[in-house]
Design a protein around this motif. Structure first.
Motif, PDB file in Angstrom:
ATOM      1  N   ILE A  96       4.077   7.161  -8.796  1.00 50.80           N
ATOM      2  CA  ILE A  96       5.120   6.269  -8.276  1.00 50.80           C
ATOM      3  C   ILE A  96       4.626   5.536  -7.041  1.00 50.80           C
ATOM      4  CG2 ILE A  96       7.412   6.238  -7.206  1.00 50.80           C
ATOM      5  CD1 ILE A  96       8.162   8.452  -9.231  1.00 50.80           C
ATOM      6  N   LYS A  97       3.878   6.232  -6.179  1.00 60.12           N
ATOM      7  CA  LYS A  97       3.331   5.592  -4.978  1.00 60.12           C
ATOM      8  C   LYS A  97       2.385   4.456  -5.371  1.00 60.12           C
ATOM      9  CE  LYS A  97       0.992   6.542  -0.692  1.00 60.12           C
ATOM     10  NZ  LYS A  97       0.446   7.508   0.232  1.00 60.12           N
ATOM     11  N   MET A  99       2.423   2.758  -8.198  1.00 62.48           N
ATOM     12  CA  MET A  99       3.219   1.671  -8.786  1.00 62.48           C
ATOM     13  C   MET A  99       3.911   0.858  -7.688  1.00 62.48           C
ATOM     14  SD  MET A  99       4.802   3.554 -12.143  1.00 62.48           S
ATOM     15  CE  MET A  99       6.078   2.345 -12.308  1.00 62.48           C
ATOM     16  N   ASN A 100       4.456   1.513  -6.672  1.00 59.11           N
ATOM     17  CA  ASN A 100       5.115   0.806  -5.575  1.00 59.11           C
ATOM     18  C   ASN A 100       4.124  -0.043  -4.793  1.00 59.11           C
ATOM     19  OD1 ASN A 100       7.616   1.815  -6.227  1.00 59.11           O
ATOM     20  ND2 ASN A 100       7.522   3.496  -4.759  1.00 59.11           N
ATOM     21  N   THR A 101       2.915   0.460  -4.602  1.00 55.89           N
ATOM     22  CA  THR A 101       1.878  -0.309  -3.916  1.00 55.89           C
ATOM     23  C   THR A 101       1.539  -1.568  -4.703  1.00 55.89           C
ATOM     24  OG1 THR A 101       0.964   1.720  -2.979  1.00 55.89           O
ATOM     25  CG2 THR A 101      -0.461  -0.212  -2.966  1.00 55.89           C
ATOM     26  N   LYS A 103       3.511  -3.120  -6.808  1.00 53.88           N
ATOM     27  CA  LYS A 103       4.662  -4.022  -6.726  1.00 53.88           C
ATOM     28  C   LYS A 103       4.672  -4.777  -5.412  1.00 53.88           C
ATOM     29  CE  LYS A 103       8.231  -2.052  -9.681  1.00 53.88           C
ATOM     30  NZ  LYS A 103       9.543  -1.394  -9.713  1.00 53.88           N
ATOM     31  N   LYS A 104       4.372  -4.069  -4.311  1.00 52.31           N
ATOM     32  CA  LYS A 104       4.349  -4.722  -2.998  1.00 52.31           C
ATOM     33  C   LYS A 104       3.279  -5.800  -2.949  1.00 52.31           C
ATOM     34  CE  LYS A 104       6.236  -0.956  -0.256  1.00 52.31           C
ATOM     35  NZ  LYS A 104       5.963   0.074   0.754  1.00 52.31           N
ATOM     36  N   LYS A 105       2.108  -5.509  -3.515  1.00 51.22           N
ATOM     37  CA  LYS A 105       1.037  -6.509  -3.544  1.00 51.22           C
ATOM     38  C   LYS A 105       1.449  -7.719  -4.376  1.00 51.22           C
ATOM     39  CE  LYS A 105      -2.930  -3.495  -2.811  1.00 51.22           C
ATOM     40  NZ  LYS A 105      -4.146  -2.932  -3.398  1.00 51.22           N
ATOM     41  N   GLU A 106       2.129  -7.433  -5.492  1.00 52.76           N
ATOM     42  CA  GLU A 106       2.575  -8.515  -6.374  1.00 52.76           C
ATOM     43  C   GLU A 106       3.622  -9.374  -5.675  1.00 52.76           C
ATOM     44  OE1 GLU A 106       5.231  -8.434 -10.258  1.00 52.76           O
ATOM     45  OE2 GLU A 106       3.262  -7.526 -10.578  1.00 52.76           O
ATOM     46  N   GLU A 107       4.533  -8.741  -4.956  1.00 52.86           N
ATOM     47  CA  GLU A 107       5.575  -9.484  -4.250  1.00 52.86           C
ATOM     48  C   GLU A 107       4.998 -10.246  -3.064  1.00 52.86           C
ATOM     49  OE1 GLU A 107       8.472  -6.556  -3.219  1.00 52.86           O
ATOM     50  OE2 GLU A 107       9.221  -6.381  -5.275  1.00 52.86           O
TER      51      GLU A 107
END
Length: 133
Positions: A96-97, A99-101, A103-107
């Motif tokens: 999950i960590k 995946m969240n990383t 997502k943050k890079k993508e955003e």
């Protein structure tokens, strides 16, 4: 009604859930083997040759001849299961960590500016033509 069920069953999130459930079961088997066959033997050896799966508090002795089962609290198996849970929880935390990383890079990645609507482009062209006159 059959078509509705097919649409429901084939929706992406239901299929993803089924795949996740199956992979979770397989992952659980791997973790159980990791704990019982890889981690617990060295830990038991460090603690004086203790086999955790055999640790228990006998409440009532069994008698095989009289076909009476032993009543015991198997706290060693509980310790194995706690270690299995911690390993699964840690693995899920790391997934999950990650995946969240991502997502943050993508955003945070700069997005290309969206093309203006056709109407706005046409109005700009008209404005430019009128300015030339």
């Amino acid at each position: 009604m059959l078509k509705e069920f097919k649409d429901f069953a084939m929706r992406g999130n239901v299929v993803d859930l089924a795949v996740g459930f199956i992979l979770g079961g397989a992952f659980g088997t791997i973790v159980k083997s990791l704990v019982n066959d890889v981690l617990m033997p060295p830990i038991g050896l460090l603690l004086g040759g203790v086999d955790f799966s055999n640790l228990k508090i006998v409440l009532k002795e069994g008698n095989e001849a009289a076909d009476i089962a032993e009543v015991a609290i198997s706290y060693g198996l509980f310790i194995n299961n706690v270690i299995s849970f911690v390993i699964v929880a840690w693995a899920l935390f790391l997934i999950i960590k990650a995946m969240n990383t991502l997502k943050k890079k993508e955003e945070a990645a700069p997005k290309e500016p969206a093309a203006p609507p056709k109407q706005e482009v046409l109005l700009e062209e008209i404005r430019d033509l009128l300015a030339k006159r």
